[in-house]
Structure formats: structure tokens, C-alpha cells
Write an enzyme that holds these catalytic residues in place. Structure first.
Site, PDB file in Angstrom:
ATOM      1  N   GLU A 267       0.780  -1.426   0.003  1.00  0.00           N
ATOM      2  CA  GLU A 267       0.385   0.306  -0.054  1.00  0.00           C
ATOM      3  C   GLU A 267       0.538   1.297   0.187  1.00  0.00           C
ATOM      4  O   GLU A 267       1.558   1.155   0.895  1.00  0.00           O
ATOM      5  CB  GLU A 267      -1.242  -0.775   1.011  1.00  0.00           C
ATOM      6  CG  GLU A 267      -2.646   0.686   1.655  1.00  0.00           C
ATOM      7  CD  GLU A 267      -1.833   2.646   1.305  1.00  0.00           C
ATOM      8  OE1 GLU A 267      -1.343   3.080   0.360  1.00  0.00           O
ATOM      9  OE2 GLU A 267      -1.649   2.505   3.040  1.00  0.00           O
TER      10      GLU A 267
ATOM     11  N   CYS B   7      -2.146   8.514   3.009  1.00  0.00           N
ATOM     12  CA  CYS B   7      -1.929   8.632   0.915  1.00  0.00           C
ATOM     13  C   CYS B   7      -3.415   9.032   0.735  1.00  0.00           C
ATOM     14  O   CYS B   7      -3.067   9.050  -0.866  1.00  0.00           O
ATOM     15  CB  CYS B   7      -0.885   7.007   0.772  1.00  0.00           C
ATOM     16  SG  CYS B   7      -2.388   6.150   2.084  1.00  0.00           S
TER      17      CYS B   7
END
Length: 485
Positions: free
Chosen positions: A253, A287
């Protein structure tokens, strides 16, 4: 700070130990610079001990009743809920998050633990039709063995739990390497919760260290079969290449450069609120944050005026002040980098609708507009409270701009027509996309991950089962096979 000092150790095979490295990781409060703890780093020797302990313990854990595994996860969930206030305080101190953001992380982690309770009892085998007469095909879903987890600093408790809890529930053992800026919340705290929950010794280990000390030992070690990583694209690329070289699976990720798109028929006021949260939650250090805010030219003036006014009113400062919305970024290096980034953008012709000041590690929000279409800022991840406003002309132009970049993690579109929003979202190269909401979304049941440089693989729900198990085919011949020779 006895809480931090108590947990500032390596946790290997059920013991709290000092590392044998020659230097310490110093854990600082990013707002006031207070030293919370010092941890002597683990060496490759401690990494080996942790993985070997996990390997030994996992053999028995894999064959115990899934109800027994479920009971341990249930106790970890109860402990997390009982200690929610204490964990919230730790997140504020170690990460600089405001109270509502810290409390949300604890609540979200509890929900992922709750999902892991059910994952312990997921089906472990299925029947598949066979071609030959008298043959039976069984496909077993088995734990991979040992999982290595490398977590990020920005939501370290939640990010680690998202891998640790399902991996344990499914019969694996785990070794966690938390980020240097979150060694307690992302490491020691999780070990303590599972220790108190009665997890058998060796199944969860925490090594606090850095690649400067251990190189690639955490990734290349022969024991772990899966590496789950959350962090930067640069490090993710290295992990992917290194793991592939030794035939390990990865769940990555990575970074994002998400866009929140406001179409001409959107509810502008609601879109402003969504953009404000999507960009500035936890100082933009996620993010999933909406770095780029794209607005149709037909409503661009109204949106920019309202958005800039709301941003200018945000209070930046002490995360313990209930009026603060934007606390400190994680360290001085990041604060300096954000200042330089904004200065360079303005020098290159961008206009600052709001220009925040930096005091210590507190970087007040900035809103930039008028960037050139080829500006590198529009294609990079910005982990900080800097919003980029971009105007577009119609849906096709918006789709082009959103997809014009290396990342594809999250995003959102705002429109008065939900199905129009769905059609728009289907045109975007992204692992996740949301209609009339924030870009910052996570859910225990829904596959979480990105496309392009935003990562590989998925977590959450069935995706976590896929990530932390392997399939084994077993055929049984009840009759007699006729062989050709």
C-alpha cells in the site's frame, strides 16, 4: 512518560528485550520536541530470532481450533476498547494528531479487530468438480506461515492491525517492524495488547530497527512468506524487487496523489467541506489525501472563494488544544521540505490563495492555484497541508487530468447525479473512488489498495484472506485410474 518507556523494547518470543545495535532510535513528540523514549535498535541477529520464534510457534497455531484463535482476537478487541483513551493519548503524543483523529484511529482499529474475529472461522476448504470418473478435488485454504509487516508512521496503529489481526486469525505468525517515528504506537503497543490477550508466545514479535542497521534482512529472511508494507513508493519498489528475487509475495500500500473532482452540478458547499477534510485531515499526512482538487470552470470561482475562506480559518498549533484542526507534521525534515516545495511553486508562477506560516513543526495550510499543467507538483505525493486547485472544462478534461500521473490509490467526485458520478468513477485508473464523499475512506469489509505506482495487492475482508493464506489442491481417487502404460 512511563507508558512509552515500558514499551520501548524489542518484543521477541514473548520477552521484552533491548536491541544489540550500537545506536538508539529516539522517539520524539513532534509538537513540543519532548523525548518520549529511546530504543536501542535490533540487529539482523534479533530479526533472525524473531522470525525463528514465529516459525516455531506458527506450527501449533495453524492446527489449533479456529474458535481458540477467535477467542484471542476477541480479547484483543476488548482490551483495545477498554484502553481506547490511553491509546488515543499515545497517538496524540507520538504522532501529533488532534484528539478526534487519534480517537478515530483507535475506533477504526477496533472495527478491523472485529472483522478479524469472523475471519478466524472462514471456510478452509471447498470442493471443485473433477474431470475424471471417481475423482474428488478439494482445495484447502491454509495459512502462509509467517508474515512480515512493515508499517508507516501516519496511521501506525490502524495500519499494523489491518495486517496483524487477520494474519493471526487465519493461523499465521507475524513479525512487525514499525516506522522509526512510531515505534510504540505502531509496534510495542500492539505487542502489549496481544500479550495481555493471551496470544501464545512467539506468534507476534516486534523488532524496532532501520535498514541502515539490518539492510534487507527483514525482507530476504527465508522464514516469512508474505511481506505486507505500507509506505512510500520508493521503498515499496525496493521491497517488491527484493521480495521477488527470493520468491515472496507482497502486499504493498504505497503513495497517492488523489484527486477530488467537483463537477458543474455539484453541491458546492458540501464539496468544499469534503475537500477540506480530504486534504487536511492529519495535516494531509495520509496517502489517501486529496492533493489535487479539480473544479469545473463553471463553479471554480465560487468554490475557490469558499474553500480559501474555510482553509484560512483553520487553526494550526497544539494538537491538545480542542480548537486545533492542523497539528504538527511528523518531523522538522518534513516541515522544511514543505516550505521549500511551496516557495518553489510560487517562484514558478503559482498563486497562493492561502499561504500558511511554519512555526517549529506546525505547518499551517496553504492553497495553491495557477500551476502549470506540467508542474511536477501535480504528479507527486505531498504529505502535508498543501492543497492544489486545478480548473477543468467538462468531464473528459477532468478524467484526463485525474489519470495523468503515476498514482492510482483513491479519489472522489462530487455531482448532483449519483449515476453520473458512478460513470465518471469507472473511467478513473484507481483502486478506490468515492461519489459525493471524502477521498479518505477505509472499511473492514471492502478491498483496499491501489493501481499503478500506488501498490499491489489488497487488504480488508476477503482480500485479507487471500493475502495471508495459500491454496493447496488435493485430489482423491475413489476408484482406479487407468494409466496409459
Amino acid at each position: 512518560m512511563s507508558f512509552f518507556r515500558e514499551l520501548a523494547h524489542q518484543y521477541i518470543d514473548g520477552e521484552w528485550l533491548d536491541g544489540s545495535g550500537s545506536w538508539d532510535i529516539i522517539d520524539f513528540n513532534p509538537y513540543n520536541g519532548e523525548k518520549l523514549a529511546a530504543v536501542t535498535v535490533a540487529t539482523a541477529l534479533e530479526v533472525d530470532r524473531a522470525y525463528r520464534a514465529a516459525e516455531r510457534a506458527q506450527r501449533e497455531w495453524a492446527v489449533v481450533s479456529p474458535y481458540e484463535r477467535r477467542a484471542v482476537i476477541e480479547r484483543a478487541l476488548r482490551i483495545t476498547e477498554e484502553r481506547a483513551d490511553e491509546i488515543t493519548e499515545a497517538i496524540i503524543d507520538e504522532l501529533g494528531g488532534i484528539r478526534s483523529r487519534a480517537a478515530h484511529e483507535v475506533h477504526a482499529a477496533a472495527e478491523f479487530l472485529r472483522e478479524a474475529v469472523g475471519q478466524a472461522l472462514r471456510p478452509t476448504a471447498r470442493m471443485v468438480p473433477a474431470v475424471g470418473d471417481g475423482r474428488e478435488n478439494r482445495v484447502y485454504r491454509l495459512p502462509v506461515g509467517v508474515v512480515g509487516v512493515i508499517s508507516a508512521f501516519n496511521f501506525p496503529f490502524l495500519v499494523a492491525v489491518k495486517s496483524v489481526a487477520p494474519a493471526l486469525a487465519l493461523g499465521n505468525a507475524v513479525v512487525v517492524k514499525p516506522h522509526q517515528n512510531a515505534p510504540i504506537v505502531g509496534g510495542g503497543l500492539i505487542a502489549k495488547i496481544f500479550e495481555d490477550a493471551g496470544l501464545p508466545t512467539g506468534l507476534l514479535n516486534v523488532v524496532i530497527t532501520d535498514s541502515a542497521e539490518i539492510g534487507d534482512a527483514f525482507i530476504e529472511h527465508p522464514v516469512p512468506k508474505v511481506i505486507s508494507f505500507s509506505g512510500s513508493e520508493r521503498v515499496g519498489r525496493h521491497i517488491a524487487a527484493t521480495a521477488a528475487g527470493v520468491f515472496k509475495r507482497t502486499v504493498l500500500e504505497l503513495g497517492g496523489n488523489s484527486a477530488l473532482v467537483v463537477l458543474a452540478d455539484a453541491d458546492v458547499d458540501h464539496a468544499v467541506r469534503a475537500a477540506l477534510f480530504s486534504r487536511f485531515v492529519y495535516q494531509g499526512q495520509t496517502c489517501l489525501a486529496a492533493t489535487r482538487i479539480l473544479v469545473d470552470r463553471a463553479v471554480a470561482g465560487e468554490f475557490a472563494e469558499k474553500f480559501a475562506a474555510r482553509v484560512a480559518a483553520l487553526k494550526a498549533g497544539d494538537p491538545r488544544d480542542p480548537e486545533t484542526t492542523v497539528g504538527p507534521v511528523i518531523n522538522a525534515f518534513q516541515a522544511d521540505a514543505l516550505d521549500a516545495l511551496v516557495d518553489r511553486a510560487v517562484a514558478d508562477g503559482a498563486t497562493a490563495l492561502v499561504r500558511g506560516r511554519t512555526v517549529g513543526n506546525v505547518v499551517a495550510p496553504t492553497v495553491l492555484t495557477g500551476l502549470a499543467e506540467d508542474s511536477p507538483l501535480l504528479r507527486q505525493e505531498i504529505l502535508g497541508p498543501v492543497a492544489l486547485l486545478v480548473t477543468f472544462d467538462g468531464e473528459d478534461d477532468a478524467v484526463r487530468i485525474v489519470n495523468d500521473g503515476p498514482y492510482g490509490l483513491s479519489g472522489a467526485v462530487h455531482t448532483g447525479d449519483v449515476e453520473r458520478g458512478v460513470r465518471f468513477a469507472r473511467r478513473i485508473d484507481s483502486g478506490m473512488f468515492h461519489v459525493n464523499d471524502s477521498t479518505v475512506q477505509d472499511d473492514p469489509l471492502v478491498a483496499f489498495g491501489g493501481e499503478k505506482a500506488s501498490g499491489m495487492g489488497r487488504l480488508n475482508g476477503e482480500a485479507a484472506v487471500e493475502a495471508f493464506t495459500t491454496q493447496r489442491w488435493m485430489s482423491i481417487q475413489h476408484g482406479r485410474t487407468v494409466f496409459p502404460f
